[in-house]
Design a protein around this motif. Structure first.
Motif, PDB file in Angstrom:
ATOM      1  N   VAL A  97       5.376  -4.412  -6.838  1.00  0.00           N
ATOM      2  CA  VAL A  97       5.917  -3.917  -8.108  1.00  0.00           C
ATOM      3  C   VAL A  97       5.119  -2.687  -8.524  1.00  0.00           C
ATOM      4  CG1 VAL A  97       6.761  -6.163  -8.905  1.00  0.00           C
ATOM      5  CG2 VAL A  97       4.433  -5.458  -9.460  1.00  0.00           C
ATOM      6  N   PRO A  99       2.792  -0.115 -10.609  1.00  0.00           N
ATOM      7  CA  PRO A  99       1.653  -0.400 -11.492  1.00  0.00           C
ATOM      8  C   PRO A  99       1.998  -0.361 -12.981  1.00  0.00           C
ATOM      9  CG  PRO A  99       1.029   1.150  -9.771  1.00  0.00           C
ATOM     10  CD  PRO A  99       2.516   0.998  -9.702  1.00  0.00           C
ATOM     11  N   ASP A 100       3.005   0.438 -13.359  1.00  0.00           N
ATOM     12  CA  ASP A 100       3.319   0.579 -14.784  1.00  0.00           C
ATOM     13  C   ASP A 100       4.504  -0.291 -15.211  1.00  0.00           C
ATOM     14  OD1 ASP A 100       5.186   1.959 -13.340  1.00  0.00           O
ATOM     15  OD2 ASP A 100       5.152   3.766 -14.581  1.00  0.00           O
ATOM     16  N   THR A 101       4.811  -1.328 -14.449  1.00  0.00           N
ATOM     17  CA  THR A 101       5.888  -2.241 -14.837  1.00  0.00           C
ATOM     18  C   THR A 101       5.551  -2.887 -16.184  1.00  0.00           C
ATOM     19  OG1 THR A 101       6.334  -2.732 -12.508  1.00  0.00           O
ATOM     20  CG2 THR A 101       7.253  -4.246 -14.126  1.00  0.00           C
ATOM     21  N   LEU A 106       7.947  -8.036 -16.059  1.00  0.00           N
ATOM     22  CA  LEU A 106       7.198  -8.948 -15.192  1.00  0.00           C
ATOM     23  C   LEU A 106       7.409 -10.402 -15.587  1.00  0.00           C
ATOM     24  CD1 LEU A 106       3.715  -7.312 -14.461  1.00  0.00           C
ATOM     25  CD2 LEU A 106       5.500  -7.908 -12.833  1.00  0.00           C
ATOM     26  N   LEU A 124       2.706 -11.458  -5.911  1.00  0.00           N
ATOM     27  CA  LEU A 124       2.948 -10.106  -6.428  1.00  0.00           C
ATOM     28  C   LEU A 124       1.786  -9.176  -6.092  1.00  0.00           C
ATOM     29  CD1 LEU A 124       4.460 -10.733  -9.982  1.00  0.00           C
ATOM     30  CD2 LEU A 124       5.654  -9.909  -7.947  1.00  0.00           C
ATOM     31  N   HIS A 125       2.149  -7.948  -5.707  1.00  0.00           N
ATOM     32  CA  HIS A 125       1.158  -6.914  -5.398  1.00  0.00           C
ATOM     33  C   HIS A 125       1.481  -5.677  -6.235  1.00  0.00           C
ATOM     34  CE1 HIS A 125      -0.383  -9.035  -1.772  1.00  0.00           C
ATOM     35  NE2 HIS A 125       0.855  -9.507  -1.745  1.00  0.00           N
ATOM     36  N   GLU A 126       0.497  -5.182  -6.966  1.00  0.00           N
ATOM     37  CA  GLU A 126       0.666  -3.978  -7.780  1.00  0.00           C
ATOM     38  C   GLU A 126       0.477  -2.761  -6.884  1.00  0.00           C
ATOM     39  OE1 GLU A 126      -1.221  -2.251 -11.942  1.00  0.00           O
ATOM     40  OE2 GLU A 126      -2.544  -3.148 -10.438  1.00  0.00           O
ATOM     41  N   THR A 128       2.061   1.371  -5.692  1.00  0.00           N
ATOM     42  CA  THR A 128       2.924   2.518  -5.938  1.00  0.00           C
ATOM     43  C   THR A 128       4.140   2.458  -5.025  1.00  0.00           C
ATOM     44  OG1 THR A 128       1.874   3.922  -4.269  1.00  0.00           O
ATOM     45  CG2 THR A 128       0.878   3.893  -6.476  1.00  0.00           C
ATOM     46  N   GLN A 132       4.327   0.749  -1.298  1.00  0.00           N
ATOM     47  CA  GLN A 132       5.280  -0.320  -1.011  1.00  0.00           C
ATOM     48  C   GLN A 132       6.123  -0.001   0.215  1.00  0.00           C
ATOM     49  OE1 GLN A 132       7.495  -2.278  -4.257  1.00  0.00           O
ATOM     50  NE2 GLN A 132       6.345  -0.965  -5.664  1.00  0.00           N
TER      51      GLN A 132
END
Length: 297
Positions: A97, A99-101, A106, A124-126, A128, A132
């Protein structure tokens, strides 16, 4: 002959441009050129005709391309099969997802996914957009939530959700008096934006759209963390394009809509063709629910 060399060859054969191919492969151009030369020496043939004006497949290159694609597809299918029987891997969906979700997206994504497939752990992995896409192609992620425009060649993309952007300004900025800000009114103001390596095509699209509308930033400053972004804007060091804030902005800042519909967060779920199951479908539905929930705040 290594699989990674075949992948380098296939990407270059698709792009017919060393710069674009290197960008897709997340590597510098000289190492890519060297790997292609190594492959040509190993096979004893010339795979590409190279001139200053263009790169073109030779007859040998075209023949290798016919064989290379099934090999890479087969290796990906084998990797996926092994991942599924690896101890601890069953029942886990690895998802990326941005980083600025926003928190509401979420929360809705996680709860909706758990309701649909309670026996699957969502990991879940933060990351870009570019990170991704790289991890999806390497088999290190099962599914991603990415921002467009981006390079989704070889991947499947779900429906795109568009969320129009506005501008975050110091309340003392002259444009803060407008109910809807015309981008040209911002010309000369510095722009605070995410670093280009996070999403190169989106970054270029945003700057080109600003330029087309007469917004020529006096300077460009890069920031990832929302708090750092807000601090820069509050200090008068720039303005920032973003979606409507999910909560209250820090005192001294305001958000205003802008007059350019092409400036959006355009987001979709993407995945690899070899990976398609109930858990992935549940994630796609949950992500859409999360994006739409944020759109109604």
């Amino acid at each position: 002959m290594e699989l990674r060399h075949l992948r380098y060859f296939v990407v270059l054969a698709e792009e017919l441009h060393f710069g674009r191919a290197a960008e897709r492969l997340h590597m510098a151009q000289p190492p890519l050129s060297q790997r292609i030369r190594d492959l040509e020496r190993e096979l004893g043939v010339t795979l590409f005709d190279r001139t200053r004006q263009r790169v073109r497949l030779t007859e040998a290159g075209a023949l290798l391309l016919e064989h290379a694609r099934p090999i890479l597809e087969g290796s990906e299918a084998a990797r996926e099969a092994m991942r599924r029987i690896r101890p601890g891997a069953a029942g886990v969906l690895r998802a990326g997802v941005p980083p600025d979700t926003v928190p509401l997206t979420l929360r809705t994504l996680v709860t909706t996914f758990a309701e649909r497939v309670p026996d699957v752990l969502l990991e879940l992995h933060e990351l870009t957009t570019e990170a991704q896409l790289a991890k999806l192609r390497e088999g290190e992620l099962d599914v991603g939530l990415v921002r467009h425009p981006c390079d989704t060649v070889g991947l499947i993309s779900g429906p795109v959700v568009h969320r129009r952007l506005g501008v975050i300004l110091p309340e003392r900025h002259h444009a803060a008096e407008h109910e809807v800000v015309r981008l040209r009114v911002l010309s000369g103001s510095p722009l605070v934006i995410f670093p280009r390596e996070m999403a190169p095509r989106l970054y270029d699209h945003m700057l080109a759209t600003c330029r087309d509308n007469g917004f020529l930033p006096g300077a460009i400053r890069h920031a990832r963390n929302p708090q750092f972004v807000h601090g820069l804007v509050l200090a008068g060091l720039g303005v920032h394009l973003n979606e409507p804030p999910a909560g209250a902005l820090p005192p001294g800042l305001v958000w205003r809509p802008i007059d350019e519909p092409r400036l959006t967060w355009s987001t979709s779920v993407v995945w690899r063709p070899a990976h398609s199951d109930d858990a992935l479908a549940a994630f796609a539905a949950a992500a859409l629910a999360g994006l739409h929930a944020a759109d109604h705040t």
